[in-house]
Design a protein around this motif. Structure first.
Motif, PDB file in Angstrom:
ATOM      1  N   ALA A  17       1.044  -1.245  -0.129  1.00  0.00           N
ATOM      2  CA  ALA A  17      -0.124  -0.175  -0.085  1.00  0.00           C
ATOM      3  C   ALA A  17       0.926   1.190   0.119  1.00  0.00           C
ATOM      4  CB  ALA A  17      -1.183   0.029   1.156  1.00  0.00           C
ATOM      5  N   ILE A  18       1.977   1.087   0.695  1.00  0.00           N
ATOM      6  CA  ILE A  18       2.755   2.503   1.032  1.00  0.00           C
ATOM      7  C   ILE A  18       3.625   2.497  -0.474  1.00  0.00           C
ATOM      8  CG2 ILE A  18       4.853   3.315   1.705  1.00  0.00           C
ATOM      9  CD1 ILE A  18       4.142   1.779   4.427  1.00  0.00           C
ATOM     10  N   GLY A  19       3.849   1.602  -1.171  1.00  0.00           N
ATOM     11  CA  GLY A  19       4.394   1.437  -2.575  1.00  0.00           C
ATOM     12  C   GLY A  19       3.472   2.011  -3.666  1.00  0.00           C
ATOM     13  N   ILE A  20       2.153   1.636  -3.621  1.00  0.00           N
ATOM     14  CA  ILE A  20       1.318   2.035  -4.635  1.00  0.00           C
ATOM     15  C   ILE A  20       0.721   3.547  -4.261  1.00  0.00           C
ATOM     16  CG2 ILE A  20      -1.043   1.934  -5.200  1.00  0.00           C
ATOM     17  CD1 ILE A  20      -0.775  -0.974  -4.799  1.00  0.00           C
ATOM     18  N   ALA A  21       1.188   3.898  -3.232  1.00  0.00           N
ATOM     19  CA  ALA A  21       0.796   5.324  -2.850  1.00  0.00           C
ATOM     20  C   ALA A  21       1.935   6.268  -2.923  1.00  0.00           C
ATOM     21  CB  ALA A  21       0.682   5.748  -1.221  1.00  0.00           C
ATOM     22  N   PHE A  22       3.174   5.655  -3.093  1.00  0.00           N
ATOM     23  CA  PHE A  22       4.590   6.260  -3.454  1.00  0.00           C
ATOM     24  C   PHE A  22       4.255   6.376  -4.916  1.00  0.00           C
ATOM     25  CE2 PHE A  22       8.874   6.027  -5.234  1.00  0.00           C
ATOM     26  CZ  PHE A  22       9.591   7.324  -4.417  1.00  0.00           C
ATOM     27  N   THR A  23       4.002   5.473  -5.843  1.00  0.00           N
ATOM     28  CA  THR A  23       3.697   5.447  -6.997  1.00  0.00           C
ATOM     29  C   THR A  23       2.879   6.573  -7.680  1.00  0.00           C
ATOM     30  OG1 THR A  23       4.388   3.189  -7.395  1.00  0.00           O
ATOM     31  CG2 THR A  23       3.541   4.102  -9.330  1.00  0.00           C
ATOM     32  N   ALA A  24       1.726   6.649  -7.004  1.00  0.00           N
ATOM     33  CA  ALA A  24       0.537   7.626  -7.135  1.00  0.00           C
ATOM     34  C   ALA A  24       1.410   9.049  -7.017  1.00  0.00           C
ATOM     35  CB  ALA A  24      -0.634   7.587  -6.196  1.00  0.00           C
ATOM     36  N   ILE A  25       1.916   9.291  -6.016  1.00  0.00           N
ATOM     37  CA  ILE A  25       2.643  10.679  -5.768  1.00  0.00           C
ATOM     38  C   ILE A  25       3.388  10.974  -6.925  1.00  0.00           C
ATOM     39  CG2 ILE A  25       4.244  11.603  -4.329  1.00  0.00           C
ATOM     40  CD1 ILE A  25       2.931  10.405  -2.113  1.00  0.00           C
ATOM     41  N   LEU A  27       3.329   9.949  -9.968  1.00  0.00           N
ATOM     42  CA  LEU A  27       2.501  10.169 -11.230  1.00  0.00           C
ATOM     43  C   LEU A  27       1.781  11.377 -11.096  1.00  0.00           C
ATOM     44  CD1 LEU A  27       1.154   6.620 -11.917  1.00  0.00           C
ATOM     45  CD2 LEU A  27       2.921   7.781 -13.195  1.00  0.00           C
ATOM     46  N   VAL A  28       1.118  11.860  -9.772  1.00  0.00           N
ATOM     47  CA  VAL A  28       0.513  13.056  -9.798  1.00  0.00           C
ATOM     48  C   VAL A  28       1.513  14.189  -9.735  1.00  0.00           C
ATOM     49  CG1 VAL A  28      -0.789  14.475  -8.095  1.00  0.00           C
ATOM     50  CG2 VAL A  28      -1.360  11.956  -8.351  1.00  0.00           C
ATOM     51  N   PHE A  29       2.575  14.125  -9.503  1.00  0.00           N
ATOM     52  CA  PHE A  29       3.399  15.393  -9.378  1.00  0.00           C
ATOM     53  C   PHE A  29       4.547  15.625 -10.701  1.00  0.00           C
ATOM     54  CE2 PHE A  29       2.651  15.409  -4.795  1.00  0.00           C
ATOM     55  CZ  PHE A  29       1.959  16.462  -4.768  1.00  0.00           C
ATOM     56  N   ASP A  30       4.007  14.159 -11.533  1.00  0.00           N
ATOM     57  CA  ASP A  30       4.815  14.270 -12.651  1.00  0.00           C
ATOM     58  C   ASP A  30       6.280  14.145 -12.550  1.00  0.00           C
ATOM     59  OD1 ASP A  30       4.916  13.460 -15.454  1.00  0.00           O
ATOM     60  OD2 ASP A  30       4.633  15.533 -16.320  1.00  0.00           O
ATOM     61  N   ILE A  31       6.862  13.452 -11.453  1.00  0.00           N
ATOM     62  CA  ILE A  31       8.385  13.473 -11.306  1.00  0.00           C
ATOM     63  C   ILE A  31       9.210  12.797 -12.329  1.00  0.00           C
ATOM     64  CG2 ILE A  31      10.063  12.730  -9.679  1.00  0.00           C
ATOM     65  CD1 ILE A  31       8.073  13.451  -7.396  1.00  0.00           C
ATOM     66  N   GLY A  32      10.039  13.369 -13.053  1.00  0.00           N
ATOM     67  CA  GLY A  32      10.720  12.596 -14.096  1.00  0.00           C
ATOM     68  C   GLY A  32       9.873  12.498 -15.173  1.00  0.00           C
ATOM     69  N   ARG A  48       1.787   1.737 -16.249  1.00  0.00           N
ATOM     70  CA  ARG A  48       1.637   2.224 -14.790  1.00  0.00           C
ATOM     71  C   ARG A  48       1.392   1.260 -13.945  1.00  0.00           C
ATOM     72  NH1 ARG A  48      -2.180   7.644 -16.334  1.00  0.00           N
ATOM     73  NH2 ARG A  48      -0.452   8.737 -17.447  1.00  0.00           N
ATOM     74  N   LEU A  49       0.712   0.283 -14.260  1.00  0.00           N
ATOM     75  CA  LEU A  49       0.444  -0.965 -13.476  1.00  0.00           C
ATOM     76  C   LEU A  49       1.676  -1.733 -13.112  1.00  0.00           C
ATOM     77  CD1 LEU A  49      -3.133  -2.172 -15.007  1.00  0.00           C
ATOM     78  CD2 LEU A  49      -2.604  -0.985 -12.916  1.00  0.00           C
ATOM     79  N   LEU A  50       2.517  -1.944 -14.135  1.00  0.00           N
ATOM     80  CA  LEU A  50       3.704  -2.777 -13.998  1.00  0.00           C
ATOM     81  C   LEU A  50       4.457  -1.833 -13.078  1.00  0.00           C
ATOM     82  CD1 LEU A  50       4.735  -4.036 -17.482  1.00  0.00           C
ATOM     83  CD2 LEU A  50       4.322  -5.381 -15.276  1.00  0.00           C
ATOM     84  N   LEU A  51       4.604  -0.544 -13.343  1.00  0.00           N
ATOM     85  CA  LEU A  51       5.446   0.298 -12.064  1.00  0.00           C
ATOM     86  C   LEU A  51       4.868   0.394 -10.791  1.00  0.00           C
ATOM     87  CD1 LEU A  51       7.782   2.564 -12.295  1.00  0.00           C
ATOM     88  CD2 LEU A  51       5.888   4.248 -12.556  1.00  0.00           C
ATOM     89  N   ALA A  52       3.485   0.277 -10.465  1.00  0.00           N
ATOM     90  CA  ALA A  52       3.087   0.216  -9.401  1.00  0.00           C
ATOM     91  C   ALA A  52       3.391  -1.215  -8.541  1.00  0.00           C
ATOM     92  CB  ALA A  52       1.388   0.542  -9.093  1.00  0.00           C
ATOM     93  N   PHE A  53       3.297  -2.217  -9.261  1.00  0.00           N
ATOM     94  CA  PHE A  53       3.309  -3.138  -8.776  1.00  0.00           C
ATOM     95  C   PHE A  53       4.750  -3.781  -8.354  1.00  0.00           C
ATOM     96  CE2 PHE A  53       4.881  -7.963  -9.664  1.00  0.00           C
ATOM     97  CZ  PHE A  53       4.100  -8.731  -8.705  1.00  0.00           C
ATOM     98  N   PHE A  54       6.031  -3.176  -9.255  1.00  0.00           N
ATOM     99  CA  PHE A  54       7.423  -3.362  -8.831  1.00  0.00           C
ATOM    100  C   PHE A  54       7.657  -2.658  -7.782  1.00  0.00           C
ATOM    101  CE2 PHE A  54       7.673  -5.643 -13.114  1.00  0.00           C
ATOM    102  CZ  PHE A  54       7.985  -6.615 -12.808  1.00  0.00           C
ATOM    103  N   ILE A  55       7.301  -1.350  -7.862  1.00  0.00           N
ATOM    104  CA  ILE A  55       7.378  -0.410  -6.551  1.00  0.00           C
ATOM    105  C   ILE A  55       6.754  -1.117  -5.418  1.00  0.00           C
ATOM    106  CG2 ILE A  55       7.414   1.833  -5.688  1.00  0.00           C
ATOM    107  CD1 ILE A  55       7.779   2.917  -8.408  1.00  0.00           C
ATOM    108  N   GLY A  56       5.582  -1.567  -5.417  1.00  0.00           N
ATOM    109  CA  GLY A  56       5.171  -2.079  -4.241  1.00  0.00           C
ATOM    110  C   GLY A  56       5.651  -3.174  -3.927  1.00  0.00           C
ATOM    111  N   SER A  57       6.024  -4.123  -4.807  1.00  0.00           N
ATOM    112  CA  SER A  57       6.803  -5.365  -4.434  1.00  0.00           C
ATOM    113  C   SER A  57       8.260  -4.718  -3.502  1.00  0.00           C
ATOM    114  CB  SER A  57       7.050  -6.296  -5.389  1.00  0.00           C
ATOM    115  OG  SER A  57       7.868  -5.783  -6.284  1.00  0.00           O
ATOM    116  N   THR A  58       8.699  -3.837  -4.077  1.00  0.00           N
ATOM    117  CA  THR A  58      10.018  -3.649  -3.485  1.00  0.00           C
ATOM    118  C   THR A  58       9.805  -3.079  -2.024  1.00  0.00           C
ATOM    119  OG1 THR A  58      11.110  -2.999  -5.548  1.00  0.00           O
ATOM    120  CG2 THR A  58      11.939  -2.074  -3.486  1.00  0.00           C
ATOM    121  N   PHE A  59       8.818  -2.212  -1.872  1.00  0.00           N
ATOM    122  CA  PHE A  59       8.242  -1.631  -0.581  1.00  0.00           C
ATOM    123  C   PHE A  59       7.948  -2.659   0.490  1.00  0.00           C
ATOM    124  CE2 PHE A  59       8.921   2.508  -2.392  1.00  0.00           C
ATOM    125  CZ  PHE A  59       8.934   3.189  -1.633  1.00  0.00           C
ATOM    126  N   ALA A  60       7.109  -3.824   0.005  1.00  0.00           N
ATOM    127  CA  ALA A  60       6.644  -4.872   0.645  1.00  0.00           C
ATOM    128  C   ALA A  60       7.455  -5.666   1.327  1.00  0.00           C
ATOM    129  CB  ALA A  60       5.669  -5.679  -0.039  1.00  0.00           C
TER     130      ALA A  60
END
Length: 86
Positions: A17-25, A27-32, A48-60
């Motif tokens: 959940a933290i990783g998905i929130a981080f990915t949303a941030i 994307l919302v702020f268009d970082i990079g 975007r789904l793959l990015l959220a999954f891999f960042i989320g699994s890293t944070f998990a």
């Protein structure tokens, strides 16, 4: 379900959940320019789904590792034996 499995699963879900929130941030702020780049691509939603999954699994994984490292060595069963059982 054993206590250890429940402990790890709870922290994995929290980390995801933290990783998905981080990915949303990101994307919302268009970082990079991530949002701009993925919006221009026809497969942007999948990216975007793959990015959220891999960042989320890293944070998990990180969250589970931290939880295991800071867990008390005796486990939770020592806390259940309150002071009233002397």
């Amino acid at each position: 379900m054993t206590d250890l499995l429940r402990f790890l699963l709870r922290h994995a879900v929290l980390g995801m959940a933290i990783g998905i929130a981080f990915t949303a941030i990101l994307l919302v702020f268009d970082i990079g320019h991530l949002r701009s780049l993925t919006a221009a691509d026809p497969a942007g939603t999948g990216i975007r789904l793959l990015l959220a999954f891999f960042i989320g699994s890293t944070f998990a994984s990180l969250q589970m590792g931290i939880a295991v490292m800071i867990a008390p060595p005796g486990g939770d069963d020592t806390a259940d034996k309150g002071a009233g059982e002397d």
